[in-house]
Design a protein around this motif. Structure first.
Motif, PDB file in Angstrom:
ATOM      1  N   GLY A  12       0.804  -1.224   0.000  1.00 27.45           N
ATOM      2  CA  GLY A  12       0.000   0.000   0.000  1.00 27.45           C
ATOM      3  C   GLY A  12       0.832   1.266   0.000  1.00 27.45           C
ATOM      4  N   HIS A  13       2.120   1.169  -0.372  1.00 22.91           N
ATOM      5  CA  HIS A  13       2.951   2.358  -0.521  1.00 22.91           C
ATOM      6  C   HIS A  13       2.896   2.845  -1.971  1.00 22.91           C
ATOM      7  CE1 HIS A  13       4.241   2.003   3.525  1.00 22.91           C
ATOM      8  NE2 HIS A  13       5.030   0.948   3.342  1.00 22.91           N
ATOM      9  N   VAL A  14       3.539   3.979  -2.241  1.00 25.05           N
ATOM     10  CA  VAL A  14       3.475   4.599  -3.561  1.00 25.05           C
ATOM     11  C   VAL A  14       4.883   4.690  -4.135  1.00 25.05           C
ATOM     12  CG1 VAL A  14       2.803   6.655  -4.858  1.00 25.05           C
ATOM     13  CG2 VAL A  14       1.415   5.898  -2.904  1.00 25.05           C
ATOM     14  N   PHE A  15       5.094   4.060  -5.268  1.00 21.89           N
ATOM     15  CA  PHE A  15       6.395   4.023  -5.941  1.00 21.89           C
ATOM     16  C   PHE A  15       6.607   5.317  -6.718  1.00 21.89           C
ATOM     17  CE2 PHE A  15       8.851   2.404  -9.768  1.00 21.89           C
ATOM     18  CZ  PHE A  15      10.078   2.352  -9.116  1.00 21.89           C
ATOM     19  N   MET A  16       7.798   5.904  -6.570  1.00 20.52           N
ATOM     20  CA  MET A  16       8.061   7.214  -7.170  1.00 20.52           C
ATOM     21  C   MET A  16       9.440   7.225  -7.850  1.00 20.52           C
ATOM     22  SD  MET A  16       7.767  10.924  -5.288  1.00 20.52           S
ATOM     23  CE  MET A  16       9.492  11.237  -4.951  1.00 20.52           C
ATOM     24  N   PRO A  17       9.521   6.740  -9.090  1.00 16.67           N
ATOM     25  CA  PRO A  17      10.798   6.772  -9.806  1.00 16.67           C
ATOM     26  C   PRO A  17      11.123   8.186 -10.271  1.00 16.67           C
ATOM     27  CG  PRO A  17       9.083   5.904 -11.235  1.00 16.67           C
ATOM     28  CD  PRO A  17       8.448   6.118  -9.892  1.00 16.67           C
ATOM     29  N   LEU A  18      12.410   8.537 -10.253  1.00 15.24           N
ATOM     30  CA  LEU A  18      12.849   9.888 -10.578  1.00 15.24           C
ATOM     31  C   LEU A  18      13.795   9.877 -11.772  1.00 15.24           C
ATOM     32  CD1 LEU A  18      13.567  11.115  -6.931  1.00 15.24           C
ATOM     33  CD2 LEU A  18      11.592  11.733  -8.350  1.00 15.24           C
ATOM     34  N   ASN A  19      13.766  10.960 -12.505  1.00 15.85           N
ATOM     35  CA  ASN A  19      14.600  11.130 -13.699  1.00 15.85           C
ATOM     36  C   ASN A  19      16.030  11.495 -13.290  1.00 15.85           C
ATOM     37  OD1 ASN A  19      15.795  11.929 -16.118  1.00 15.85           O
ATOM     38  ND2 ASN A  19      13.962  12.965 -16.855  1.00 15.85           N
ATOM     39  N   GLN A  20      16.989  10.679 -13.701  1.00 15.50           N
ATOM     40  CA  GLN A  20      18.378  10.934 -13.334  1.00 15.50           C
ATOM     41  C   GLN A  20      18.970  12.172 -13.987  1.00 15.50           C
ATOM     42  OE1 GLN A  20      21.051   7.430 -12.395  1.00 15.50           O
ATOM     43  NE2 GLN A  20      19.802   6.565 -14.033  1.00 15.50           N
ATOM     44  N   ARG A  21      18.327  12.661 -15.033  1.00 14.28           N
ATOM     45  CA  ARG A  21      18.861  13.847 -15.710  1.00 14.28           C
ATOM     46  C   ARG A  21      18.532  15.144 -14.969  1.00 14.28           C
ATOM     47  NH1 ARG A  21      17.149  13.653 -21.867  1.00 14.28           N
ATOM     48  NH2 ARG A  21      18.446  15.526 -21.883  1.00 14.28           N
ATOM     49  N   LEU A  22      17.673  15.075 -13.977  1.00 16.44           N
ATOM     50  CA  LEU A  22      17.346  16.269 -13.208  1.00 16.44           C
ATOM     51  C   LEU A  22      18.546  16.699 -12.363  1.00 16.44           C
ATOM     52  CD1 LEU A  22      13.764  15.363 -11.940  1.00 16.44           C
ATOM     53  CD2 LEU A  22      14.362  16.810 -13.880  1.00 16.44           C
ATOM     54  N   SER A  23      18.619  17.992 -12.107  1.00 19.63           N
ATOM     55  CA  SER A  23      19.688  18.510 -11.252  1.00 19.63           C
ATOM     56  C   SER A  23      19.404  18.149  -9.793  1.00 19.63           C
ATOM     57  CB  SER A  23      19.783  20.027 -11.389  1.00 19.63           C
ATOM     58  OG  SER A  23      18.641  20.648 -10.812  1.00 19.63           O
ATOM     59  N   ALA A  24      20.418  18.305  -8.945  1.00 24.37           N
ATOM     60  CA  ALA A  24      20.248  18.015  -7.518  1.00 24.37           C
ATOM     61  C   ALA A  24      19.151  18.883  -6.914  1.00 24.37           C
ATOM     62  CB  ALA A  24      21.563  18.226  -6.781  1.00 24.37           C
ATOM     63  N   GLU A  25      19.091  20.160  -7.300  1.00 19.29           N
ATOM     64  CA  GLU A  25      18.064  21.044  -6.751  1.00 19.29           C
ATOM     65  C   GLU A  25      16.678  20.652  -7.228  1.00 19.29           C
ATOM     66  OE1 GLU A  25      18.030  23.271  -4.444  1.00 19.29           O
ATOM     67  OE2 GLU A  25      20.178  23.117  -4.050  1.00 19.29           O
ATOM     68  N   GLU A  26      16.578  20.242  -8.496  1.00 22.55           N
ATOM     69  CA  GLU A  26      15.275  19.790  -9.002  1.00 22.55           C
ATOM     70  C   GLU A  26      14.830  18.536  -8.264  1.00 22.55           C
ATOM     71  OE1 GLU A  26      15.064  21.067 -13.679  1.00 22.55           O
ATOM     72  OE2 GLU A  26      16.608  19.621 -13.104  1.00 22.55           O
ATOM     73  N   LEU A  27      15.753  17.616  -8.037  1.00 22.90           N
ATOM     74  CA  LEU A  27      15.421  16.399  -7.305  1.00 22.90           C
ATOM     75  C   LEU A  27      15.016  16.720  -5.861  1.00 22.90           C
ATOM     76  CD1 LEU A  27      18.288  14.140  -8.671  1.00 22.90           C
ATOM     77  CD2 LEU A  27      15.831  13.792  -9.067  1.00 22.90           C
ATOM     78  N   HIS A  28      15.702  17.679  -5.263  1.00 22.81           N
ATOM     79  CA  HIS A  28      15.335  18.104  -3.904  1.00 22.81           C
ATOM     80  C   HIS A  28      13.902  18.622  -3.880  1.00 22.81           C
ATOM     81  CE1 HIS A  28      14.823  21.253  -0.809  1.00 22.81           C
ATOM     82  NE2 HIS A  28      15.446  20.374  -0.036  1.00 22.81           N
ATOM     83  N   THR A  29      13.553  19.412  -4.880  1.00 22.66           N
ATOM     84  CA  THR A  29      12.198  19.967  -4.949  1.00 22.66           C
ATOM     85  C   THR A  29      11.154  18.857  -4.989  1.00 22.66           C
ATOM     86  OG1 THR A  29      12.949  21.977  -6.080  1.00 22.66           O
ATOM     87  CG2 THR A  29      10.627  21.383  -6.338  1.00 22.66           C
TER      88      THR A  29
END
Length: 515
Positions: free
Chosen positions: A77-94
């Protein structure tokens, strides 16, 4: 017909336990092995006592681990959240901060990239994957978690962030049924669609952080087929995988297909195993479709949909492709079983046949909403309909033709102009590699048409020759008033052209930013 991810694995482990679920590098992962990995990861997550519906982020190359996490999250019942590796560190932080993510799986390189922003995410626990992104990502003494037997697919399962071409990305929350609702509706009507079978082998070249990539991989598992994973897309790796694994079904966007067919080694690669191609994401040039048919000769399915609709809602079947018919060259297809279309005018009235307006989509696979953004959810999800932001029309046969993005539309002296139409014409010129068209302020006409063009290597192209070419196919008011030749076009992390970056210098200081 399946309703949940748990049901998919339980069924195939029972029916074909030793069949290959994934080709991952040099490894063959059977359905039994994949189920064991899912159960072990679920046990590790459960031992952490995370709050219900926790966001579990993944920042790494595409790997079986990513899909094991998806299934483990669904199990708990959790939510999977894959992230784009091309994003900057600040974008990923956001994104991590906005999602209030509880856990992040990443490789050592990802942890190093985020070293300056992780301290600002006090509630985020990070697990570093091994160098080979091994499935066993953390050890636990807990007993493996068994699959759930029930469920209607309505629980939140995935959170994907929009690409942010027009502003801050939004977290699209999708239910489990997004993987099954449309294909179940097709099966109920006896519609075989691509006819995926357990003997098929799918090329998984679209990234897991994109709804198209994740959805396509799950469709392979639903069929009991094998998926060949590419850690990251490259034309050479795709060709090698197709030949090595005898790939029968491929899903790519046109830009990827162009790179594959342009690869020098492609001429020596055996591609005869490919029987079906699913494509979407941008218009397919006539010349590229001709090259696909000459090289592959396979059945082609064009899909149209959005992250918010749970991927595809509209499809153009192989028999509906008419590249030599100018009136049908830009159609996206017809609504799939279970989905509906309507075209809505600016004042809210439904458009007549052939009348251009905003495309609204009703789909049983649609999002639950935007995470922590009720205002944006209400603006996009209206009485069960998803407002696409795309402009188009439906003809008398039910075919949808897309004109352009609503926000990209140009109004020149009262005439509505859709840049996609002009871009399609410009890229037909043999010396043009890419083109992007925007509207720029015009004191007399409101807006005028401006084109940015990337020339093909080792070609010579003058502006006047390109404009003369355009005038042969476009009305005078649609022909660009100015052309800039550029080395490349600005793109976001997902590869989409950033038209707002092209517009910015021309609209700076204007009281309005669009027509």
């Amino acid at each position: 017909m399946y309703q949940t991810l748990c049901q998919v694995l339980t069924d195939h482990v029972s029916r074909q336990p030793e069949a290959v679920a994934f080709f991952d590098g040099d490894h063959r992962i059977s359905y039994t092995q994949f189920e064991a990995s899912v159960a072990e990861i679920a046990a590790g997550l459960q031992a952490m006592n995370l709050p219900p519906a926790s966001r579990i982020a993944y920042l790494a190359d595409d790997h079986t681990t990513a899909y094991a996490l998806l299934f483990a999250c669904a199990r708990l019942g959790h939510v999977f959240m894959p992230l784009n590796q091309r994003l900057s560190a600040e974008e990923l932080h956001t994104l991590l901060d906005h999602a209030q993510a509880a856990l992040l799986f990443t490789q050592e390189a990802g942890r190093k990239r985020l070293r300056f922003v992780l301290p600002r995410l006090a509630n985020l626990h990070t697990i570093t994957l091994s160098s080979d992104r091994a499935i066993t990502t953390f050890q636990t003494k807990s007993q493996p978690v068994a699959a759930r037997s029930g469920g209607d697919g309505g629980q939140a399962c995935v959170q994907l962030y929009t690409s942010g071409t027009t502003g801050r990305p939004k977290g699209v929350v999708l239910p489990e049924r997004c993987f099954f609702a449309i294909t179940n509706a097709m099966r109920a009507q006896g519609d075989p669609w691509m006819g995926l079978q357990n003997h098929d082998r799918l090329l998984l070249s679209l990234p897991v952080f994109h709804i198209g990539g994740m959805w396509w991989a799950v469709q392979g598992l639903v069929a009991g087929a094998a998926g060949a994973l590419l850690p990251r897309f490259s034309a050479g790796a795709a060709l090698q995988a197709i030949q090595q694994h005898r790939i029968s079904q491929v899903a790519m966007v046109p830009a990827m297909l162009h790179r594959v067919l342009s690869e020098p080694e492609g001429e020596q690669t055996d591609l005869i195993s490919v029987k079906g191609l699913l494509y979407g994401g941008s218009p397919m040039r006539q010349s590229l479709m001709a090259a696909i048919q000459a090289r592959l000769g396979c059945r082609c399915f064009q899909m149209y949909g959005m992250t918010e609709t749970g991927n595809m809602a509209v499809c153009q079947r192989p028999e509906e492709h008419q590249p030599d018919n100018p009136g049908r060259r830009f159609i996206a297809g017809r609504a799939l079983p279970g989905a509906s279309l309507k075209i809505v005018l600016a004042k809210g009235d439904e458009a007549a046949v052939g009348q251009v307006g905003e495309v609204w989509i009703h789909s049983p696979a649609a999002m639950l909403g935007y995470h922590r953004d009720a205002e944006a959810t209400a603006a996009t999800l209206v009485d069960g309909w998803v407002r696409s932001g795309d402009m188009g029309f439906v003809d008398e046969d039910g075919f949808l033709t897309l004109c352009d993005r609503l926000k990209d539309m140009i109004i020149y002296a009262g005439e509505k102009i859709f840049p996609a139409e002009i871009e399609a014409v410009l890229t037909q010129h043999g010396a043009v590699a890419e083109a992007a068209v925007i509207g720029v302020p015009d004191p007399r006409w409101g807006e005028s048409v401006k084109a940015f063009v990337v020339r093909r290597p080792d070609t010579v192209l003058r502006k006047r020759d390109l404009l003369a070419f355009a005038k042969q196919q476009l009305a005078d008011f649609k022909v660009p008033k100015s052309v800039d030749f550029v080395e490349s076009l600005p793109r976001n992390a997902s590869g989409r052209i950033l038209k707002r970056a092209l517009r910015a210098p021309y609209w700076a200081g204007q009281s309005r930013q669009v027509h």
